[in-house]
Design an enzyme around this catalytic site. Structure first.
Site, PDB file in Angstrom:
ATOM      1  N   HIS A   1      32.902 -28.865 -47.929  1.00  0.00           N
ATOM      2  CA  HIS A   1      33.391 -28.662 -49.187  1.00  0.00           C
ATOM      3  C   HIS A   1      34.741 -29.359 -49.117  1.00  0.00           C
ATOM      4  O   HIS A   1      35.375 -29.910 -47.825  1.00  0.00           O
ATOM      5  CB  HIS A   1      33.763 -27.308 -49.458  1.00  0.00           C
ATOM      6  CG  HIS A   1      34.548 -26.606 -48.367  1.00  0.00           C
ATOM      7  ND1 HIS A   1      35.792 -26.533 -48.200  1.00  0.00           N
ATOM      8  CD2 HIS A   1      34.092 -25.718 -47.403  1.00  0.00           C
ATOM      9  CE1 HIS A   1      35.978 -25.885 -47.115  1.00  0.00           C
ATOM     10  NE2 HIS A   1      35.212 -25.468 -46.511  1.00  0.00           N
TER      11      HIS A   1
ATOM     12  N   CYS B   1      32.782 -24.065 -41.478  1.00  0.00           N
ATOM     13  CA  CYS B   1      32.588 -25.036 -42.727  1.00  0.00           C
ATOM     14  C   CYS B   1      33.156 -26.097 -42.157  1.00  0.00           C
ATOM     15  O   CYS B   1      34.063 -26.400 -41.270  1.00  0.00           O
ATOM     16  CB  CYS B   1      33.294 -24.642 -44.066  1.00  0.00           C
ATOM     17  SG  CYS B   1      32.258 -23.096 -44.735  1.00  0.00           S
TER      18      CYS B   1
END
Length: 342
Positions: A193, A209
């Protein structure tokens, strides 16, 4: 690790006049070659505030600049000539979809139907919250994502005096940025992301992440489809014998398990297959040991060993028939550790 930690702290902060460069895209080398790109140099200007802003200009990671320049100051003086490590060996994996090498803080994307590879810097999981090594796929594309912090993230933030809301809506303050790719591992908690903290790209600060610069995730999101293969590896050492017979080794500082560990002297353990390949390739051992000690983060030429036999027509571990057939129980595991600083 303490020296690197101090540098890391200094990376955050001021915004430079440098603009963010577009992602590096390279034509895939043929005939089994794995080397792409060329290293660059950059002379620090008066308006350059820190390494992170210089890294964004070249779309690389500040930690890679630290590896390449070794003793560089966190805020280099104007006139300092900085090596930008933009030459690399492709990971020894299938050239398909997304390939992430955690140890080098890079994401490689192989667009389908094109003879090219795009290379992006990423931020990854911190110690204790590591990004998992796996082979998975993109399970969902999420434009304008909202962020729902996990219970663990909320607890850690609360311990630092920060009270997170249950949900953060989409927008410029969202920690996930404008685009997110959900991966098919765990319970869907792992994403590739964007971020609202641009200086965190290229560092180990996430909860697992992978973070990207805003222009980079926008470009990747536009190209990737649901179901795209994602391969996540953790390989600080890459070794290749090129079609012209030249040997290259690329060594990165390994990922530490604690913030106290010194990644410059932390032992590097090679897999049995890679250790065997390096041994059989006929490269000069002293030069290999020197590269393993220095950990420059870019490919270094290794001369052939004296009186070494001509190299086999083996260009990589992956495409080596003998390496693939070798019994791992009889392969040699090489652990390299040097004393002192590089």
């Amino acid at each position: 690790m303490k020296r690197v930690s101090l540098i890391t702290l200094c990376l955050f902060g001021a915004i430079s006049a440098l603009s963010v460069a577009h992602a590096a895209e390279y034509t895939l080398p043929g005939n089994g070659s794995r080397i792409i790109g060329q290293n660059q140099t950059y002379t620090v200007q008066a308006g350059d505030k820190n390494l992170q802003t210089i890294a964004r200009h070249f779309d690389t990671a500040a930690m890679l600049i630290i590896e390449a320049n070794d003793t560089i100051a966190p805020v280099p003086k104007p006139g300092t000539v900085v090596t930008i490590p933009s030459q690399m060996l492709l990971p020894d994996t299938p050239r398909e979809g997304i390939v992430v090498n955690l140890a080098e803080l890079r994401l490689y994307y192989f667009p389908p139907g094109k003879n090219s590879v795009q290379v992006y810097p990423i931020g990854i999981g911190q110690q204790g919250l590591e990004t998992p090594v796996s082979v998975t796929k993109v399970s969902q594309k999420i434009p304008n994502p909202t962020w729902t912090p996990t219970a663990g993230i909320r607890a850690r933030s609360q311990a630092n005096g920060i009270e997170l809301p249950p949900v953060i809506p989409a927008g410029p303050s969202n920690p996930l940025g404008r685009f997110a790719l959900r991966l098919g591992i765990g319970h869907g908690e792992y994403l590739i992301h964007g971020t609202n903290a641009q200086d965190s790209v290229g560092l180990r600060v996430s909860s697992g992440c992978m973070r990207m610069n805003a222009p980079d995730i926008a470009a990747l999101f536009a190209q990737v489809s649901t179901g795209t293969r994602v391969t996540i590896i953790n390989e600080p050492v890459k070794y290749a014998v090129e079609p012209n017979g030249r040997h290259y080794i690329e060594v990165h500082r390994p990922l530490s398990q604690t913030v106290e560990e010194n990644t410059q002297t932390l032992p590097i353990t090679l897999s049995p297959t890679l250790a065997s390949f390096i041994t059989r390739s006929g490269g000069d051992k002293a030069a290999i040991d020197k590269a393993l000690y220095r950990r420059a983060g870019y490919p270094v030429i290794i001369p052939a060993a004296k009186q070494a036999a001509s190299p086999e027509s083996v260009l990589s571990v992956q495409n080596s028939t003998k390496a693939a057939a070798m019994n791992a129980e009889t392969a040699e595991t090489v652990t390299h550790q040097e004393k002192g600083q590089g």
